[in-house]
Scaffold this active site. Structure first.
Site, PDB file in Angstrom:
ATOM      1  N   TYR A 148       1.143  -1.625  -0.303  1.00 49.81           N
ATOM      2  CA  TYR A 148      -0.208   0.313   0.039  1.00 49.81           C
ATOM      3  C   TYR A 148       0.970   1.003   0.397  1.00 49.81           C
ATOM      4  CZ  TYR A 148      -3.430   3.442   2.269  1.00 49.81           C
ATOM      5  OH  TYR A 148      -4.117   4.824   1.848  1.00 49.81           O
ATOM      6  N   GLU A 150      -3.072   7.367  -4.113  1.00 49.02           N
ATOM      7  CA  GLU A 150      -3.542   6.291  -3.397  1.00 49.02           C
ATOM      8  C   GLU A 150      -2.854   4.941  -4.411  1.00 49.02           C
ATOM      9  OE1 GLU A 150      -5.898   4.700  -0.163  1.00 49.02           O
ATOM     10  OE2 GLU A 150      -6.570   3.992  -2.285  1.00 49.02           O
TER      11      GLU A 150
END
Ligand code: GDP
Ligand code: MN
Length: 393
Positions: free
Chosen positions: A105, A192
């Site tokens: 992530y 993101e």
């Protein structure tokens, strides 16, 4: 402004990030054709992903793999038209399916209190980061980037090592710095990549190589900075735009829908907040925040009335105008005009002070509007009117 994964990937590519190729399709036939092109290019599998502006598409069944054109067609048929968190899927992204070794992530957000860009990364990618934050907060690596200098090489290297990406150091450094550049270049609030994945690929000589790839992308642009980015306007997804938001923007009105029953039409953001507070103090709940701006003319008042009445919960409208540049009589004319064409009859309490207030009062009384002198009085009257309108309904 939220933008779709495909557009977010375009912004990442522009900063040199490794993003696998993709196509966007709006029909089953186009999805099949796109899948066919990827198969023809030597890919054994494609991934088909719902393009909606919400997360958790995978869990909702909006991300599926296909090994043949026929399978791609079947998957597209299932995903197109499905509803994810209340949003109908109108388009899909088609891409060669990656052979994922491990998911990470990586994101950048604006840390307003630190006045810095905050990078967040975790070796527990793929799953929702909120869950990681709850279960294993220690698994999240954070660091700040300098707003003028961007992310420094040494910071990016430290981040890569802490994630266990030492074997992919050069690529990881490039990606972390690229994410920060994507923030700065587009005035983004959020960038993101989840998952950022180590993927296995077959080299020309038949051996396999592992490298990093951004398999998902989410970017949010700061609305207040959009004026500096006319090129991003094309990324606004009108499919998912609330019709009320569209009309408000077209009319140049700041409008935020809330859950109460008292529609508020006010000029000036501060006065609009105060008006909402007084509605609450009088025992009511505001149905919206609405700032018609300075110098509002009759047509803007009519647009504001339409915006407020589009909400079926509205039982009364409180108009609170402080006439400075805005002329009271102009607003009064707008209200009279708007009421003559409105489809739903809702009691309206009007308080206009300042420029041309007397003329406004005269016009409103002649048209049988309820008026008020003080703001407290206006709020009380509006709440009372909403109560009796609610009881009648
Ligand atoms: P999200 O659920 O909306 O965040 O959509 P993602 O694009 O992140 O996809 C969800 C999950 O599907 C990922 O975490 C992966 O596990 C899986 N996935 C996405 N793309 C691929 C792919 O190309 N190959 C494989 N094998 N899995 C994928
Ligand atoms: Mn994702």
């Amino acid at each position: 402004m939220k933008i779709q994964e495909a557009d977010a990937k375009t912004l990442l590519l522009a900063q040199g990030l490794p993003v696998p190729p993709w196509e966007v399709a709006r029909t089953v036939a186009d999805t099949r054709a796109a899948a066919d092109r990827f198969f023809a290019a030597g890919n054994e599998m494609v991934v088909i992903k719902a393009q909606v502006l919400v997360g958790g598409r995978g869990k909702a069944g909006g991300v599926k793999l296909a090994r043949s054109a026929a399978e791609a067609e079947a998957v597209a048929g299932a995903i197109l038209g499905m509803s994810i968190k209340g949003i109908t899927v109108r388009k899909v992204l088609v891409a060669p399916a990656a052979d994922i070794v491990r998911e990470f992530y990586l994101s950048a957000v604006l840390d307003r209190s630190a006045r810095r860009i905050l990078l967040m990364a975790s070796a527990e990618g793929g799953v929702e980061i909120e869950q990681v934050a709850v279960d294993h907060p220690e698994a999240i690596v954070t660091l700040h980037a300098d707003p003028a200098l961007g992310l420094m090489d040494w910071q990016a290297r430290a981040l890569a090592f802490r994630l266990g990406l030492g074997a992919h150091l050069r690529q990881a450094v490039g990606i972390a710095k690229g994410v920060v550049r994507t923030m700065l270049a587009n005035d983004a609030d959020l960038v993101e990549i989840n998952p950022l994945a180590i993927v296995r690929e077959r080299a020309a000589d038949g051996s396999t190589v592992e490298r990093l790839a951004a398999l998902d992308a989410k970017v949010t642009i700061d609305d207040s900075a959009l004026a500096r980015h006319p090129e991003l306007e094309a990324m606004r997804d009108l499919d998912e735009e609330d019709p009320t938001d569209l009309e408000a923007r077209a009319a140049g009105i700041s409008f935020i829908k809330l859950d109460g029953t008292i529609g508020c039409m006010v000029n000036g953001a501060g006065l609009a907040m105060t008006t909402m507070d007084l509605v609450k103090r009088a025992g009511g709940e505001p149905a919206n925040f609405l700032d018609i701006g300075g110098g509002a003319r009759a047509d803007k008042v009519a647009a504001a009335t339409r915006l407020i009445l589009a909400d079926p919960n509205v039982r009364a409208i409180l108009v609170n105008i402080f006439g400075g540049i805005t002329r009271g009589d102009e607003v009064a004319r707008g209200l009279i005009e708007a009421r003559s064409v409105q489809e739903r009859s809702v009691p309206m309490v009007v308080r206009i002070v300042g420029t041309n207030a007397e003329e406004a009062q005269r016009l409103l009384r002649a048209a049988n509007f309820q008026t008020a002198v003080s703001l407290d009085e206006a709020a009380r009257k509006a709440v009372a009117a909403a109560g009796s309108a609610g009881a009648a309904a």
